[in-house]
Design an enzyme around this catalytic site. Structure first.
Site, PDB file in Angstrom:
ATOM      1  N   ARG A  26       3.820  11.147  -0.596  1.00  0.00           N
ATOM      2  CA  ARG A  26       4.859  10.354   0.069  1.00  0.00           C
ATOM      3  C   ARG A  26       4.838   8.895  -0.420  1.00  0.00           C
ATOM      4  O   ARG A  26       5.651   8.491  -1.233  1.00  0.00           O
ATOM      5  CB  ARG A  26       4.674  10.421   1.597  1.00  0.00           C
TER       6      ARG A  26
ATOM      7  N   HIS B 170      -4.491  -1.340  -0.823  1.00  0.00           N
ATOM      8  CA  HIS B 170      -3.898  -1.275  -2.160  1.00  0.00           C
ATOM      9  C   HIS B 170      -4.827  -1.972  -3.148  1.00  0.00           C
ATOM     10  O   HIS B 170      -5.517  -2.926  -2.793  1.00  0.00           O
ATOM     11  CB  HIS B 170      -2.509  -1.918  -2.145  1.00  0.00           C
TER      12      HIS B 170
ATOM     13  N   CYS C 246       2.747  -0.879  -7.611  1.00  0.00           N
ATOM     14  CA  CYS C 246       3.092  -1.949  -6.670  1.00  0.00           C
ATOM     15  C   CYS C 246       4.544  -2.360  -6.855  1.00  0.00           C
ATOM     16  O   CYS C 246       4.910  -2.888  -7.893  1.00  0.00           O
ATOM     17  CB  CYS C 246       2.184  -3.149  -6.911  1.00  0.00           C
TER      18      CYS C 246
END
Lengths: 302, 302
Positions: free
Chosen positions: A15, A209, A240
């Protein structure tokens, strides 16, 4: 605090990962990825989202993905939903767990979901009520917990309040997201420490992240604070959106390697996970974003 | 233990980095790299080595590099030396600080320097004596402190003994190297804790490879144990000789980003460091191995 014996890895590659990949990907390949992850032993897979395909074309046909995947007993196949319409679509597709998302900064909330933080929480109320009636578990995401691309610094107390509100509304767990990867380990430690004053670490997850390479040190800091659930993306799928070419979600393989080295059980098989990641990279024609995968695959080629 | 206020970054790119790059590089470019690093504010630069060019052709002409660089006051320009002959060559080139290297595992010692650990330490004796007579500071490296490609696991007590012996022989500091990058944060924590029983953390440095993405979490673990000196390589120069294509030395930019985020002073300017790293990558025709550099340069291109 001692390290936990068990960690739940929440695989967000199908996802959060794929929705940030440039190339569209077929339902067949999305199904294959979820099945590969299941066979690798992943017990929680964010499989799709029920968002308007106008906004997120990569996640169109999520219902077909849910219909196509194997449903292994004990594995949670979850979906992101933005509103009641999304929840009903997810339930129609047989989904039994969903996730809702809020931002920790007003700037990100306005630009990402077009409303204030407070308005976004109000919008969840009917979603939570409907989910409860239909016995659907709800997980909450908070983005930008360690910094916002528009507002800069974010106060830990602000994150704590939103996390507490999501739990009060019925979320069983809140995932704290360093959406732009700017946080460092000491900031993560301070954040969790502050949030834990309002929400026990057992109801928190870390979503880091790796844009600036800090994700694993942040996960280590969170482990030391008692967090034992982490979101990650196989092969670092996603990248990103704020710095094209830079890394996004931390790679699941790298997280797993660290946890295995620490003797922490996850139930996931590293070799199979590496194979699943490399396969989807081949489909997408992208380099593998996991250092562990690159090192292990380089060894294999010797 | 609280985090230190100041960290000394030891830049090993011009030596450990370049010696593992496939493409040879001119003296002019080596000099330029060292000067760029100096101008970025790095205070300790491993500039070259005095090893037979038959073994390490990339480090031939290190004397010319030392002759060519700017010698900024307060900056330490150091050289690796394997023996007395290397030490004399280094001194002849005007070097005032050298490094010697031992392995923590017998397998690596035998294959890398063709002798046992004990023999390697004996060979240092005349080097240390000559260095002391000529007022040359000596730093010690120990490789494979968290695992060996031949022997596997390495006992922390073994590392502690060798570190203590190097200090007893006159090294002012011992750099603990995870040469193949297999260590994780909890193992680093245990290792430093054990070594600190024989050598104070103030005389230890951490030298972590990012082959499996673990370097920053290992550095964080070492910081928490009181270590405040870390080796790193600009742009992640070097790669891993044991897994071609995989990462080697941790990228200096990534370490600096973490330390800056923690409010720890290093004296190094991140923008200039990123520019120095990208320039040498352009010379070598290799991708930049620093996630921080890639993210910052991607932002610039927006």
């Amino acid at each position: 605090m001692p390290l936990p014996h068990h960690v739940r890895l929440v695989e967000v590659g199908p996802r959060d990962g794929l929705q940030n990949e440039r190339h569209p990907i077929s339902v067949t390949d999305r199904v294959r990825l979820v099945n590969d992850l299941t066979e690798a032993g992943v017990s929680h897979i964010e499989t799709g989202s029920f968002v308007s395909p106008k906004w997120v074309p990569q996640m169109a046909d999520s219902a077909a993905v849910f219909a196509g995947i194997m449903h292994s007993p004990g594995v949670r196949y979850t979906a992101l939903v933005p509103n009641l319409q999304g929840l009903q679509a997810a339930i129609g597709a047989g989904v039994t767990e969903v996730a809702v998302f809020a931002a920790a900064s007003e700037g990100f909330s306005q630009r990402n979901i077009n409303c204030s933080i407070s308005e976004s929480l109000q919008r969840f109320a009917p979603v939570m009520a409907a989910a409860e009636r239909q016995d659907i578990r709800v997980r909450g995401y908070i983005s930008c917990v360690l910094g916002c691309p528009y507002d800069g610094a974010v106060a830990p107390s602000q994150v704590a309040s939103i996390a507490a509100e999501l739990i009060a509304m019925g979320c069983y767990e809140v995932s704290l997201g360093d959406t732009i990867g700017v946080g460092v380990a000491s900031a993560t430690s301070r954040l969790i420490d502050r949030v834990a004053a309002q929400v026990p670490p057992g109801q928190l997850a870390g979503h880091f992240h790796d844009t600036y390479g800090q994700a694993l040190s942040n996960i280590y800091a969170a482990l030391l604070e008692g967090v034992s659930v982490f979101d990650s993306s196989v092969a670092g799928l996603g990248g990103c959106p704020y710095a094209p070419g830079a890394s996004g979600n931390v790679a699941s393989e790298d997280v797993l390697y660290m946890l295995q080295g620490m003797g922490i059980d996850t139930g996931v098989d590293l070799q199979r996970l590496v194979a699943a990641g490399q396969r989807i990279c081949d489909v997408l024609g992208r380099p593998n974003g996991s250092k562990v995968a690159r090192a292990l695959l380089a060894h294999e080629q010797e």
